[in-house]
Design a protein around this motif. Structure first.
Motif, PDB file in Angstrom:
ATOM      1  N   UNK A   1      57.613  35.270  36.811  1.00 44.27           N
ATOM      2  CA  UNK A   1      56.532  36.229  36.631  1.00 44.27           C
ATOM      3  C   UNK A   1      55.679  36.189  37.889  1.00 44.27           C
ATOM      4  N   UNK A   2      55.219  37.343  38.341  1.00 44.54           N
ATOM      5  CA  UNK A   2      54.409  37.407  39.555  1.00 44.54           C
ATOM      6  C   UNK A   2      53.201  38.294  39.305  1.00 44.54           C
ATOM      7  N   UNK A   3      52.147  38.006  40.056  1.00 46.78           N
ATOM      8  CA  UNK A   3      50.983  38.893  40.017  1.00 46.78           C
ATOM      9  C   UNK A   3      50.284  38.858  41.369  1.00 46.78           C
ATOM     10  N   UNK A   4      49.427  39.845  41.563  1.00 44.94           N
ATOM     11  CA  UNK A   4      48.693  39.993  42.810  1.00 44.94           C
ATOM     12  C   UNK A   4      47.199  39.920  42.505  1.00 44.94           C
ATOM     13  N   UNK A   5      46.554  38.908  43.043  1.00 43.14           N
ATOM     14  CA  UNK A   5      45.112  38.721  42.858  1.00 43.14           C
ATOM     15  C   UNK A   5      44.398  38.999  44.172  1.00 43.14           C
ATOM     16  N   UNK A   6      43.166  39.448  44.058  1.00 46.90           N
ATOM     17  CA  UNK A   6      42.269  39.529  45.202  1.00 46.90           C
ATOM     18  C   UNK A   6      41.110  38.599  44.878  1.00 46.90           C
ATOM     19  N   UNK A   7      40.751  37.762  45.834  1.00 46.90           N
ATOM     20  CA  UNK A   7      39.609  36.868  45.635  1.00 46.90           C
ATOM     21  C   UNK A   7      38.562  37.223  46.688  1.00 46.90           C
ATOM     22  N   UNK A   8      37.397  37.613  46.188  1.00 43.22           N
ATOM     23  CA  UNK A   8      36.279  37.962  47.051  1.00 43.22           C
ATOM     24  C   UNK A   8      35.450  36.715  47.326  1.00 43.22           C
ATOM     25  N   UNK A   9      35.086  36.546  48.584  1.00 39.16           N
ATOM     26  CA  UNK A   9      34.182  35.465  48.979  1.00 39.16           C
ATOM     27  C   UNK A   9      33.020  36.112  49.712  1.00 39.16           C
TER      28      UNK A   9
ATOM     29  N   UNK B   1      21.641  31.583  51.619  1.00 40.72           N
ATOM     30  CA  UNK B   1      21.472  30.174  52.009  1.00 40.72           C
ATOM     31  C   UNK B   1      22.773  29.536  52.479  1.00 40.72           C
ATOM     32  N   UNK B   2      23.796  30.380  52.723  1.00 41.71           N
ATOM     33  CA  UNK B   2      25.053  29.863  53.275  1.00 41.71           C
ATOM     34  C   UNK B   2      26.080  29.441  52.243  1.00 41.71           C
ATOM     35  N   UNK B   3      25.722  29.491  50.952  1.00 43.94           N
ATOM     36  CA  UNK B   3      26.705  29.136  49.920  1.00 43.94           C
ATOM     37  C   UNK B   3      27.722  30.258  49.746  1.00 43.94           C
ATOM     38  N   UNK B   4      28.926  29.873  49.363  1.00 47.94           N
ATOM     39  CA  UNK B   4      29.992  30.841  49.150  1.00 47.94           C
ATOM     40  C   UNK B   4      30.065  31.202  47.666  1.00 47.94           C
ATOM     41  N   UNK B   5      30.046  32.483  47.395  1.00 46.32           N
ATOM     42  CA  UNK B   5      30.220  32.982  46.042  1.00 46.32           C
ATOM     43  C   UNK B   5      31.641  33.513  45.937  1.00 46.32           C
ATOM     44  N   UNK B   6      32.391  33.019  44.941  1.00 49.10           N
ATOM     45  CA  UNK B   6      33.804  33.364  44.799  1.00 49.10           C
ATOM     46  C   UNK B   6      34.005  34.154  43.517  1.00 49.10           C
ATOM     47  N   UNK B   7      34.726  35.274  43.636  1.00 50.62           N
ATOM     48  CA  UNK B   7      35.031  36.128  42.503  1.00 50.62           C
ATOM     49  C   UNK B   7      36.520  36.454  42.525  1.00 50.62           C
ATOM     50  N   UNK B   8      37.257  35.948  41.541  1.00 47.70           N
ATOM     51  CA  UNK B   8      38.700  36.160  41.470  1.00 47.70           C
ATOM     52  C   UNK B   8      39.000  37.375  40.596  1.00 47.70           C
ATOM     53  N   UNK B   9      39.736  38.312  41.166  1.00 48.84           N
ATOM     54  CA  UNK B   9      40.166  39.509  40.437  1.00 48.84           C
ATOM     55  C   UNK B   9      41.658  39.353  40.157  1.00 48.84           C
ATOM     56  N   UNK B  10      41.974  38.892  38.957  1.00 55.01           N
ATOM     57  CA  UNK B  10      43.372  38.690  38.585  1.00 55.01           C
ATOM     58  C   UNK B  10      44.039  40.036  38.349  1.00 55.01           C
TER      59      UNK B  10
END
Length: 120
Positions: free
Chosen positions: A92-100, A105-114
């Protein structure tokens, strides 16, 4: 910080993020002649092709908006090569995009789009 350095920071952060969520990283920056896949991961028997988009601001829209139809076609083509090379035809395969996004203040916010897009 230049665009390449920012992208590398984002990809490393996403690899750590995915591993903490139980993914196994199979490949980083998998390249074929005309395309690259940022990360190839595996979880629960599924192969996940991950495109990472890192931005310092969302003034031009969300990072995922940069994954155009043309970019998706290139990622799918590279994924097909990978599946063939690794004999993963039954997986099984899928394509995700992960936004950073880098916040103030320099912190990374991560949002995974499955399942952000499909191969068809």
């Amino acid at each position: 910080m230049n665009k390449k350095e920012l992208g590398n920071i984002g990809e490393a952060a996403v690899a750590d993020y995915l591993m903490k969520k139980g993914y196994r990283i199979r490949e980083k920056q998998y390249r074929i002649r005309e395309a690259e896949i940022d990360l190839i991961a595996e979880k629960d028997g599924a192969i996940v092709f991950v495109e990472v988009k890192t931005r310092q601001t969302e003034s031009c829209g969300s990072p995922a908006m940069a994954v155009t139809a043309a970019k998706q076609r290139k990622i799918v083509r590279a994924a097909q090569w990978y599946i063939m090379a690794e004999n993963l035809h039954e997986s099984l395969c899928r394509f995700d995009v992960v936004e950073v996004t880098v916040n103030g203040d320099g912190r990374l916010l991560i949002n995974q789009l499955e399942n952000a897009f499909d191969a068809g």
